[in-house]
Scaffold this motif. Sequence first.
Motif, short mmCIF file in Angstrom:
data_model
loop_
_atom_site.label_atom_id
_atom_site.label_comp_id
_atom_site.label_asym_id
_atom_site.label_seq_id
_atom_site.Cartn_x
_atom_site.Cartn_y
_atom_site.Cartn_z
N THR A 6 0.87 -1.09 -0.06
CA THR A 6 0.02 -0.05 0.09
C THR A 6 0.87 1.30 -0.01
OG1 THR A 6 -0.17 0.39 2.42
CG2 THR A 6 -1.83 -1.44 1.29
N ALA A 7 0.23 2.43 -0.50
CA ALA A 7 0.99 3.72 -0.45
C ALA A 7 -0.10 4.66 -0.15
CB ALA A 7 1.71 3.80 -1.83
N GLY A 8 0.41 5.78 0.01
CA GLY A 8 -0.39 6.88 0.14
C GLY A 8 -0.76 7.56 1.92
N GLU A 9 -1.14 8.67 1.73
CA GLU A 9 -1.26 9.38 3.06
C GLU A 9 -2.71 9.70 3.49
OE1 GLU A 9 2.48 8.84 2.07
OE2 GLU A 9 1.41 10.65 0.86
N SER A 10 -3.12 9.64 4.67
CA SER A 10 -4.35 10.28 5.08
C SER A 10 -5.00 11.10 4.19
CB SER A 10 -4.44 10.23 6.45
OG SER A 10 -5.79 10.44 7.17
N HIS A 11 -4.23 12.18 4.15
CA HIS A 11 -4.97 13.47 3.67
C HIS A 11 -4.31 13.86 2.41
CE1 HIS A 11 -6.14 14.15 7.94
NE2 HIS A 11 -7.12 14.43 7.44
N GLY A 12 -3.68 13.02 1.60
CA GLY A 12 -2.97 13.16 0.49
C GLY A 12 -4.26 12.76 -0.76
N GLU A 13 -3.79 12.92 -1.96
CA GLU A 13 -4.76 12.87 -2.88
C GLU A 13 -5.61 11.48 -2.92
OE1 GLU A 13 -4.90 13.58 -7.84
OE2 GLU A 13 -3.14 13.80 -6.88
N ALA A 14 -4.58 10.33 -2.85
CA ALA A 14 -5.49 9.08 -2.78
C ALA A 14 -4.44 8.15 -2.10
CB ALA A 14 -5.60 8.53 -4.25
N ARG A 86 -12.09 24.40 -0.13
CA ARG A 86 -11.08 25.16 1.01
C ARG A 86 -10.51 24.14 2.16
NH1 ARG A 86 -15.68 27.44 -0.12
NH2 ARG A 86 -16.73 26.76 1.62
N SER A 87 -10.19 22.76 1.80
CA SER A 87 -9.80 22.00 2.67
C SER A 87 -8.35 22.33 3.27
CB SER A 87 -9.66 20.51 2.32
OG SER A 87 -8.82 20.19 1.23
N GLY A 88 -7.50 22.89 2.25
CA GLY A 88 -6.03 23.30 2.60
C GLY A 88 -5.27 22.04 2.53
N TRP A 89 -5.51 20.84 2.31
CA TRP A 89 -4.97 19.59 2.32
C TRP A 89 -4.01 19.60 0.95
CZ3 TRP A 89 -3.75 17.88 6.79
CH2 TRP A 89 -4.81 17.84 7.65
N PRO A 90 -4.46 20.07 -0.29
CA PRO A 90 -3.44 19.86 -1.41
C PRO A 90 -2.33 20.80 -1.16
CG PRO A 90 -5.94 20.45 -2.17
CD PRO A 90 -5.90 20.33 -0.60
N GLU A 91 -2.32 21.84 -0.34
CA GLU A 91 -1.01 22.78 0.04
C GLU A 91 -0.53 21.97 1.23
OE1 GLU A 91 -4.11 24.77 -2.16
OE2 GLU A 91 -4.26 24.12 -0.26
N VAL A 92 -1.00 21.56 2.17
CA VAL A 92 -0.20 20.88 3.21
C VAL A 92 0.35 19.48 2.81
CG1 VAL A 92 -0.61 19.80 5.64
CG2 VAL A 92 -1.83 21.93 4.93
N MET A 93 -0.15 18.98 1.95
CA MET A 93 0.23 17.67 1.70
C MET A 93 0.79 17.54 0.18
SD MET A 93 -0.02 15.84 4.22
CE MET A 93 0.39 14.42 3.60
N ALA A 94 1.28 18.75 -0.21
CA ALA A 94 1.83 19.00 -1.51
C ALA A 94 2.97 18.13 -1.81
CB ALA A 94 2.13 20.38 -1.82
N VAL A 95 2.98 17.26 -2.93
CA VAL A 95 4.20 16.47 -3.31
C VAL A 95 5.45 17.20 -3.75
CG1 VAL A 95 4.99 14.96 -5.04
CG2 VAL A 95 2.68 14.56 -4.23
N GLY A 96 5.11 18.34 -4.56
CA GLY A 96 6.27 19.41 -4.79
C GLY A 96 6.19 20.38 -3.94
N GLY A 97 7.28 21.49 -4.36
CA GLY A 97 7.40 22.53 -3.70
C GLY A 97 8.32 22.38 -2.39
N THR A 98 8.42 23.35 -1.67
CA THR A 98 9.39 23.34 -0.30
C THR A 98 8.58 23.32 1.01
OG1 THR A 98 9.46 25.93 -0.04
CG2 THR A 98 10.87 24.74 -1.68
N GLY A 99 7.31 23.78 1.05
CA GLY A 99 6.43 23.48 2.25
C GLY A 99 6.72 24.83 2.89
N PHE A 123 12.15 13.89 11.19
CA PHE A 123 11.23 15.08 10.74
C PHE A 123 11.27 16.00 11.92
CE2 PHE A 123 9.10 11.34 8.64
CZ PHE A 123 9.60 11.74 7.53
N GLU A 124 11.12 17.28 11.47
CA GLU A 124 10.76 18.42 12.53
C GLU A 124 9.27 18.93 12.25
OE1 GLU A 124 13.58 21.78 12.00
OE2 GLU A 124 15.05 20.63 12.92
N ASP A 125 8.53 18.64 11.52
CA ASP A 125 7.14 18.34 11.29
C ASP A 125 6.40 17.12 11.36
OD1 ASP A 125 4.63 18.91 10.62
OD2 ASP A 125 5.20 20.04 8.57
N ILE A 126 5.77 16.82 12.40
CA ILE A 126 5.22 15.43 12.51
C ILE A 126 4.04 15.01 11.55
CG2 ILE A 126 3.93 14.02 14.34
CD1 ILE A 126 5.22 15.86 16.67
N ARG A 127 3.74 16.08 10.86
CA ARG A 127 2.53 15.89 9.71
C ARG A 127 3.30 14.71 8.99
NH1 ARG A 127 -2.45 15.72 9.54
NH2 ARG A 127 -2.48 17.84 10.74
N SER A 128 4.37 14.44 8.58
CA SER A 128 4.65 13.49 7.63
C SER A 128 4.81 12.13 8.15
CB SER A 128 6.26 13.71 7.50
OG SER A 128 6.47 14.91 6.73
#
Length: 392
Positions: A6-14, A86-99, A123-128
Amino acid sequence: MLRYLTAGESHGEALVGIVEGMPAGVPLTAEDIDRHLRRRWLGFGRGGRSKFERDRVHIYSGVRFSKTIAGPVALRLDNAAYRRDRSGWPEVMAVGGTGEGIEPVTLPRPGHADLVGARKYGFEDIRSVIDRASARETAIRVACCSVARVLLKQLGIEIGSHVVRIGSVGHADSGEWRQRVEELGTDGAEAINRVADESPVRMLDSELSRQCVEHIVKTKKAGNSLGGAYEIVATGVPPGLGSYVHWDRRLNGRLAQAVLSIQAQKAVEIGDGVAAAHMPGSEYHDTIYRQDGDFWRHTNHAGGIEGGISNGMPIIVRGYMKPIPTLIKPLETADLITGESRPTRYERSDVTSVPAASTVAEAVVAFTIANAFLEKYGGDSLSEIQARYETA
Protein backbone atom coordinates in the motif's frame (compact mmCIF):
# COMPACT_ATOMS: atom_id res chain seq x y z
CA MET A 1 2.34 -16.45 -3.22
CA LEU A 2 0.09 -13.50 -2.55
CA ARG A 3 1.50 -10.22 -1.33
CA TYR A 4 0.29 -6.65 -1.30
CA LEU A 5 1.78 -3.20 -0.98
CA THR A 6 0.00 0.00 0.00
CA ALA A 7 0.99 3.63 -0.51
CA GLY A 8 -0.50 7.00 0.25
CA GLU A 9 -1.22 9.37 3.12
CA SER A 10 -4.36 10.05 5.11
CA HIS A 11 -4.90 13.53 3.64
CA GLY A 12 -3.03 13.03 0.38
CA GLU A 13 -4.71 12.81 -2.99
CA ALA A 14 -5.28 9.06 -2.91
CA LEU A 15 -4.37 5.69 -1.46
CA VAL A 16 -3.05 3.05 -3.85
CA GLY A 17 -2.37 -0.65 -3.56
CA ILE A 18 -0.99 -3.52 -5.60
CA VAL A 19 -1.91 -7.17 -5.06
CA GLU A 20 0.50 -9.64 -6.62
CA GLY A 21 0.09 -13.38 -7.06
CA MET A 22 -3.63 -13.68 -7.72
CA PRO A 23 -4.31 -16.72 -9.90
CA ALA A 24 -6.19 -16.26 -13.15
CA GLY A 25 -9.91 -16.76 -13.52
CA VAL A 26 -11.12 -15.43 -10.15
CA PRO A 27 -14.35 -13.43 -10.61
CA LEU A 28 -13.66 -9.89 -9.35
CA THR A 29 -15.51 -6.58 -9.64
CA ALA A 30 -15.17 -3.25 -7.86
CA GLU A 31 -18.38 -3.99 -5.94
CA ASP A 32 -16.78 -7.12 -4.42
CA ILE A 33 -14.29 -4.75 -2.79
CA ASP A 34 -16.57 -1.75 -2.19
CA ARG A 35 -19.00 -3.68 0.01
CA HIS A 36 -16.23 -4.37 2.51
CA LEU A 37 -15.03 -0.77 2.28
CA ARG A 38 -18.54 0.33 3.27
CA ARG A 39 -18.48 -2.06 6.22
CA ARG A 40 -15.23 -0.48 7.38
CA TRP A 41 -17.18 2.73 8.12
CA LEU A 42 -19.65 0.92 10.39
CA GLY A 43 -19.87 1.68 14.08
CA PHE A 44 -21.24 4.27 16.46
CA GLY A 45 -18.54 6.61 17.73
CA ARG A 46 -16.85 7.36 14.42
CA GLY A 47 -15.54 10.87 13.75
CA GLY A 48 -16.49 13.54 11.25
CA ARG A 49 -14.64 11.98 8.33
CA SER A 50 -17.10 9.09 8.22
CA LYS A 51 -19.80 11.57 7.21
CA PHE A 52 -18.23 12.49 3.88
CA GLU A 53 -15.60 9.88 2.95
CA ARG A 54 -17.24 7.42 0.54
CA ASP A 55 -14.64 4.88 -0.49
CA ARG A 56 -15.07 3.42 -3.96
CA VAL A 57 -12.21 1.48 -5.45
CA HIS A 58 -10.94 1.88 -9.00
CA ILE A 59 -9.30 -1.23 -10.47
CA TYR A 60 -6.56 -0.23 -12.89
CA SER A 61 -5.06 -3.57 -13.89
CA GLY A 62 -5.00 -7.32 -13.36
CA VAL A 63 -8.68 -7.80 -14.26
CA ARG A 64 -10.31 -8.26 -17.67
CA PHE A 65 -13.98 -8.91 -18.29
CA SER A 66 -14.55 -9.17 -14.50
CA LYS A 67 -11.97 -11.93 -13.97
CA THR A 68 -8.37 -11.82 -12.78
CA ILE A 69 -5.73 -12.42 -15.45
CA ALA A 70 -2.80 -13.43 -13.14
CA GLY A 71 -1.13 -10.02 -13.38
CA PRO A 72 -0.78 -7.58 -10.46
CA VAL A 73 -4.11 -6.06 -9.45
CA ALA A 74 -3.67 -2.29 -9.06
CA LEU A 75 -6.18 -0.37 -6.93
CA ARG A 76 -6.85 3.27 -6.07
CA LEU A 77 -9.02 5.01 -3.46
CA ASP A 78 -9.40 8.77 -3.69
CA ASN A 79 -9.39 10.76 -0.44
CA ALA A 80 -12.47 12.96 -0.30
CA ALA A 81 -10.87 15.03 2.48
CA TYR A 82 -8.18 16.16 0.03
CA ARG A 83 -10.73 17.33 -2.53
CA ARG A 84 -13.16 19.16 -0.27
CA ASP A 85 -13.58 22.87 -0.98
CA ARG A 86 -11.15 25.02 1.02
CA SER A 87 -9.75 21.93 2.76
CA GLY A 88 -6.17 23.20 2.56
CA TRP A 89 -4.83 19.66 2.24
CA PRO A 90 -3.50 20.04 -1.33
CA GLU A 91 -1.10 22.69 0.03
CA VAL A 92 -0.31 20.89 3.31
CA MET A 93 0.33 17.54 1.60
CA ALA A 94 1.86 18.87 -1.64
CA VAL A 95 4.19 16.40 -3.39
CA GLY A 96 6.23 19.23 -4.90
CA GLY A 97 7.45 22.57 -3.55
CA THR A 98 9.31 23.41 -0.35
CA GLY A 99 6.51 23.55 2.22
CA GLU A 100 7.32 27.20 2.92
CA GLY A 101 4.50 28.88 4.81
CA ILE A 102 2.99 25.63 6.10
CA GLU A 103 2.83 25.57 9.90
CA PRO A 104 4.62 22.48 11.22
CA VAL A 105 3.02 20.11 13.74
CA THR A 106 5.38 19.78 16.71
CA LEU A 107 3.20 18.36 19.51
CA PRO A 108 3.40 14.54 19.56
CA ARG A 109 0.40 12.67 20.97
CA PRO A 110 1.10 10.08 23.67
CA GLY A 111 0.31 6.61 22.35
CA HIS A 112 0.70 7.57 18.68
CA ALA A 113 3.58 7.07 16.24
CA ASP A 114 4.15 10.86 16.25
CA LEU A 115 7.26 11.12 18.42
CA VAL A 116 8.98 7.83 17.62
CA GLY A 117 8.36 8.35 13.90
CA ALA A 118 9.72 11.90 13.91
CA ARG A 119 12.83 10.85 15.81
CA LYS A 120 13.42 7.80 13.62
CA TYR A 121 13.18 9.66 10.31
CA GLY A 122 14.51 13.05 11.40
CA PHE A 123 11.34 15.08 10.83
CA GLU A 124 10.75 18.46 12.44
CA ASP A 125 7.14 18.43 11.23
CA ILE A 126 5.15 15.49 12.66
CA ARG A 127 2.60 15.78 9.84
CA SER A 128 4.81 13.47 7.75
CA VAL A 129 4.35 10.77 10.40
CA ILE A 130 0.68 11.43 11.18
CA ASP A 131 -0.53 10.98 7.64
CA ARG A 132 1.26 7.73 6.86
CA ALA A 133 0.84 6.13 10.31
CA SER A 134 -2.88 7.00 10.28
CA ALA A 135 -5.49 4.24 10.32
CA ARG A 136 -6.77 5.73 7.06
CA GLU A 137 -4.23 3.35 5.48
CA THR A 138 -6.50 0.47 6.46
CA ALA A 139 -8.95 1.50 3.74
CA ILE A 140 -6.61 0.48 0.95
CA ARG A 141 -5.52 -2.51 3.01
CA VAL A 142 -9.13 -3.72 3.18
CA ALA A 143 -9.33 -3.22 -0.58
CA CYS A 144 -6.20 -5.28 -1.23
CA CYS A 145 -7.17 -8.06 1.15
CA SER A 146 -10.72 -8.20 -0.22
CA VAL A 147 -9.23 -9.43 -3.50
CA ALA A 148 -7.92 -12.50 -1.64
CA ARG A 149 -11.23 -12.79 0.16
CA VAL A 150 -13.02 -13.25 -3.15
CA LEU A 151 -10.65 -16.14 -3.91
CA LEU A 152 -11.48 -17.77 -0.55
CA LYS A 153 -15.19 -17.48 -1.24
CA GLN A 154 -14.70 -19.48 -4.44
CA LEU A 155 -13.11 -22.21 -2.31
CA GLY A 156 -15.89 -22.31 0.28
CA ILE A 157 -14.05 -20.35 2.97
CA GLU A 158 -15.86 -17.47 4.68
CA ILE A 159 -14.69 -14.84 7.18
CA GLY A 160 -16.92 -13.15 9.77
CA SER A 161 -16.49 -11.05 12.88
CA HIS A 162 -18.24 -9.41 15.80
CA VAL A 163 -17.30 -7.05 18.61
CA VAL A 164 -17.21 -8.52 22.13
CA ARG A 165 -16.19 -5.46 24.16
CA ILE A 166 -15.93 -1.67 23.95
CA GLY A 167 -14.28 -0.09 26.95
CA SER A 168 -15.83 -1.47 30.13
CA VAL A 169 -18.94 -2.88 28.41
CA GLY A 170 -18.91 -6.38 26.99
CA HIS A 171 -19.10 -10.10 27.62
CA ALA A 172 -17.43 -11.43 30.75
CA ASP A 173 -16.04 -14.49 28.95
CA SER A 174 -16.27 -16.33 25.64
CA GLY A 175 -18.88 -18.78 26.91
CA GLU A 176 -21.48 -16.03 26.84
CA TRP A 177 -21.29 -15.59 23.08
CA ARG A 178 -19.77 -18.89 21.90
CA GLN A 179 -23.05 -20.74 21.34
CA ARG A 180 -24.52 -17.83 19.37
CA VAL A 181 -21.48 -17.67 17.11
CA GLU A 182 -21.45 -21.43 16.55
CA GLU A 183 -25.13 -21.39 15.60
CA LEU A 184 -24.62 -18.58 13.09
CA GLY A 185 -21.40 -20.10 11.76
CA THR A 186 -23.07 -23.34 10.70
CA ASP A 187 -24.27 -21.43 7.62
CA GLY A 188 -20.80 -19.95 7.03
CA ALA A 189 -19.02 -17.15 8.86
CA GLU A 190 -20.58 -14.41 6.74
CA ALA A 191 -23.88 -15.14 8.53
CA ILE A 192 -22.20 -13.64 11.62
CA ASN A 193 -21.59 -10.43 9.67
CA ARG A 194 -25.20 -10.18 8.57
CA VAL A 195 -26.27 -10.05 12.22
CA ALA A 196 -23.35 -8.01 13.58
CA ASP A 197 -23.60 -5.36 10.84
CA GLU A 198 -27.14 -4.52 11.99
CA SER A 199 -25.82 -3.47 15.40
CA PRO A 200 -24.52 0.11 15.83
CA VAL A 201 -21.39 -1.37 17.43
CA ARG A 202 -21.28 -4.73 15.57
CA MET A 203 -22.25 -6.75 18.65
CA LEU A 204 -24.48 -9.83 18.53
CA ASP A 205 -26.25 -8.92 21.78
CA SER A 206 -28.82 -6.11 21.44
CA GLU A 207 -28.74 -5.15 25.11
CA LEU A 208 -24.95 -4.88 25.14
CA SER A 209 -25.15 -2.84 21.92
CA ARG A 210 -27.42 -0.35 23.68
CA GLN A 211 -25.09 -0.18 26.70
CA CYS A 212 -22.08 0.38 24.44
CA VAL A 213 -23.75 3.29 22.67
CA GLU A 214 -24.47 4.92 26.05
CA HIS A 215 -20.87 4.26 27.11
CA ILE A 216 -19.52 5.91 23.94
CA VAL A 217 -21.77 8.96 24.37
CA LYS A 218 -20.60 9.47 27.96
CA THR A 219 -16.97 8.98 26.96
CA LYS A 220 -17.22 11.57 24.19
CA LYS A 221 -18.72 14.12 26.59
CA ALA A 222 -15.76 13.49 28.89
CA GLY A 223 -13.35 14.14 25.99
CA ASN A 224 -11.95 10.62 26.18
CA SER A 225 -11.59 7.57 23.91
CA LEU A 226 -12.19 3.81 24.13
CA GLY A 227 -10.59 0.59 22.98
CA GLY A 228 -12.09 -2.87 22.96
CA ALA A 229 -12.00 -6.41 21.63
CA TYR A 230 -13.45 -8.33 18.70
CA GLU A 231 -13.50 -11.87 17.35
CA ILE A 232 -12.78 -13.12 13.82
CA VAL A 233 -14.21 -16.46 12.68
CA ALA A 234 -13.15 -18.35 9.55
CA THR A 235 -15.27 -21.30 8.43
CA GLY A 236 -14.62 -23.86 5.71
CA VAL A 237 -10.86 -23.84 6.34
CA PRO A 238 -9.46 -27.31 5.55
CA PRO A 239 -6.98 -29.07 7.82
CA GLY A 240 -3.33 -28.84 6.89
CA LEU A 241 -2.74 -25.12 6.32
CA GLY A 242 0.45 -23.84 7.91
CA SER A 243 3.27 -25.95 9.34
CA TYR A 244 5.11 -26.75 12.57
CA VAL A 245 8.36 -27.35 10.64
CA HIS A 246 9.60 -23.74 10.70
CA TRP A 247 8.67 -20.87 13.03
CA ASP A 248 7.61 -18.51 10.26
CA ARG A 249 5.20 -21.01 8.69
CA ARG A 250 3.06 -21.53 11.80
CA LEU A 251 -0.44 -20.33 10.93
CA ASN A 252 -1.19 -18.96 14.40
CA GLY A 253 1.97 -16.85 14.34
CA ARG A 254 1.15 -15.51 10.89
CA LEU A 255 -2.39 -14.61 11.92
CA ALA A 256 -1.15 -12.85 15.06
CA GLN A 257 1.35 -10.81 13.05
CA ALA A 258 -1.32 -9.84 10.54
CA VAL A 259 -3.72 -8.57 13.20
CA LEU A 260 -1.02 -6.77 15.18
CA SER A 261 0.08 -5.00 11.99
CA ILE A 262 -3.22 -3.07 12.09
CA GLN A 263 -2.91 0.36 13.67
CA ALA A 264 -3.76 0.48 17.43
CA GLN A 265 -4.02 -3.30 17.91
CA LYS A 266 -2.12 -4.42 21.01
CA ALA A 267 -2.89 -8.10 21.60
CA VAL A 268 -4.09 -11.23 19.80
CA GLU A 269 -5.61 -14.46 21.07
CA ILE A 270 -6.09 -17.70 19.14
CA GLY A 271 -9.09 -19.68 20.37
CA ASP A 272 -9.32 -19.62 24.16
CA GLY A 273 -5.64 -18.77 24.42
CA VAL A 274 -5.92 -16.50 27.46
CA ALA A 275 -8.16 -18.93 29.33
CA ALA A 276 -5.66 -21.71 28.59
CA ALA A 277 -3.23 -20.08 31.01
CA HIS A 278 -5.44 -20.96 34.00
CA MET A 279 -7.37 -24.04 32.79
CA PRO A 280 -6.24 -27.62 33.49
CA GLY A 281 -5.34 -29.60 30.39
CA SER A 282 -8.25 -31.98 30.92
CA GLU A 283 -10.66 -29.06 30.39
CA TYR A 284 -8.80 -27.10 27.74
CA HIS A 285 -7.72 -29.66 25.14
CA ASP A 286 -10.28 -30.62 22.49
CA THR A 287 -11.04 -34.33 22.53
CA ILE A 288 -11.05 -36.05 19.13
CA TYR A 289 -13.54 -38.37 17.47
CA ARG A 290 -13.90 -39.85 13.99
CA GLN A 291 -17.01 -39.58 11.85
CA ASP A 292 -17.66 -40.18 8.15
CA GLY A 293 -14.01 -40.98 7.57
CA ASP A 294 -12.66 -37.75 9.07
CA PHE A 295 -11.46 -36.49 12.45
CA TRP A 296 -13.31 -33.85 14.47
CA ARG A 297 -13.13 -32.18 17.89
CA HIS A 298 -15.91 -32.06 20.46
CA THR A 299 -14.88 -28.50 21.39
CA ASN A 300 -12.75 -25.77 19.82
CA HIS A 301 -10.67 -24.22 22.59
CA ALA A 302 -7.65 -24.38 20.25
CA GLY A 303 -9.39 -22.04 17.81
CA GLY A 304 -8.96 -24.34 14.82
CA ILE A 305 -5.15 -24.47 14.99
CA GLU A 306 -2.92 -27.10 16.61
CA GLY A 307 0.85 -27.15 16.25
CA GLY A 308 0.68 -24.15 13.92
CA ILE A 309 -1.57 -26.08 11.49
CA SER A 310 -5.29 -25.72 10.81
CA ASN A 311 -7.23 -28.74 12.07
CA GLY A 312 -10.50 -28.33 10.15
CA MET A 313 -12.45 -26.61 12.91
CA PRO A 314 -13.43 -22.92 12.55
CA ILE A 315 -10.43 -20.63 13.08
CA ILE A 316 -11.02 -18.20 15.94
CA VAL A 317 -8.87 -15.07 16.31
CA ARG A 318 -9.51 -12.32 18.85
CA GLY A 319 -7.95 -8.88 18.60
CA TYR A 320 -7.57 -6.28 21.34
CA MET A 321 -7.44 -2.59 20.47
CA LYS A 322 -6.10 0.23 22.62
CA PRO A 323 -8.03 3.51 23.11
CA ILE A 324 -7.47 5.95 20.26
CA PRO A 325 -4.60 8.34 21.19
CA THR A 326 -6.30 11.48 19.88
CA LEU A 327 -8.37 12.94 22.74
CA ILE A 328 -10.74 15.88 22.77
CA LYS A 329 -9.55 16.61 26.32
CA PRO A 330 -5.81 16.92 25.73
CA LEU A 331 -2.99 15.10 27.50
CA GLU A 332 0.33 16.70 28.32
CA THR A 333 3.18 16.38 25.87
CA ALA A 334 6.58 17.94 25.10
CA ASP A 335 7.10 20.11 22.03
CA LEU A 336 9.30 18.30 19.50
CA ILE A 337 11.50 21.36 18.88
CA THR A 338 11.53 23.34 22.13
CA GLY A 339 10.85 20.59 24.67
CA GLU A 340 8.28 22.87 26.31
CA SER A 341 5.48 21.05 28.15
CA ARG A 342 2.14 21.74 26.43
CA PRO A 343 -1.29 20.14 25.95
CA THR A 344 -1.68 18.03 22.80
CA ARG A 345 -3.48 19.46 19.78
CA TYR A 346 -6.71 17.85 18.56
CA GLU A 347 -6.57 15.97 15.26
CA ARG A 348 -10.03 14.96 14.00
CA SER A 349 -10.65 11.44 15.22
CA ASP A 350 -13.11 8.83 16.48
CA VAL A 351 -14.15 8.17 20.06
CA THR A 352 -13.78 4.48 19.26
CA SER A 353 -13.26 2.48 16.09
CA VAL A 354 -13.39 -1.06 17.45
CA PRO A 355 -16.24 -2.00 15.06
CA ALA A 356 -14.15 -0.78 12.14
CA ALA A 357 -11.07 -2.60 13.44
CA SER A 358 -13.03 -5.85 13.41
CA THR A 359 -13.72 -5.49 9.68
CA VAL A 360 -10.08 -4.62 8.96
CA ALA A 361 -9.00 -7.68 10.94
CA GLU A 362 -11.38 -9.80 8.86
CA ALA A 363 -9.50 -8.60 5.79
CA VAL A 364 -5.97 -9.36 7.00
CA VAL A 365 -7.05 -12.75 8.38
CA ALA A 366 -8.55 -13.56 4.98
CA PHE A 367 -5.34 -12.62 3.21
CA THR A 368 -3.25 -14.75 5.59
CA ILE A 369 -5.48 -17.80 5.18
CA ALA A 370 -5.51 -17.35 1.40
CA ASN A 371 -1.72 -17.40 1.37
CA ALA A 372 -1.59 -20.54 3.50
CA PHE A 373 -4.17 -22.18 1.23
CA LEU A 374 -2.13 -21.40 -1.89
CA GLU A 375 0.97 -22.86 -0.26
CA LYS A 376 -0.79 -26.21 -0.05
CA TYR A 377 -3.07 -26.21 -3.10
CA GLY A 378 -1.60 -23.50 -5.32
CA GLY A 379 -1.86 -23.25 -9.08
CA ASP A 380 -1.85 -20.68 -11.85
CA SER A 381 -5.63 -20.51 -12.25
CA LEU A 382 -8.72 -20.88 -10.11
CA SER A 383 -9.80 -24.00 -11.99
CA GLU A 384 -6.41 -25.64 -11.39
CA ILE A 385 -6.53 -24.81 -7.67
CA GLN A 386 -10.07 -26.12 -7.34
CA ALA A 387 -9.12 -29.37 -9.08
CA ARG A 388 -6.17 -29.90 -6.75
CA TYR A 389 -8.30 -29.14 -3.69
CA GLU A 390 -11.12 -31.48 -4.74
CA THR A 391 -8.76 -34.40 -5.35
CA ALA A 392 -6.59 -33.91 -2.26
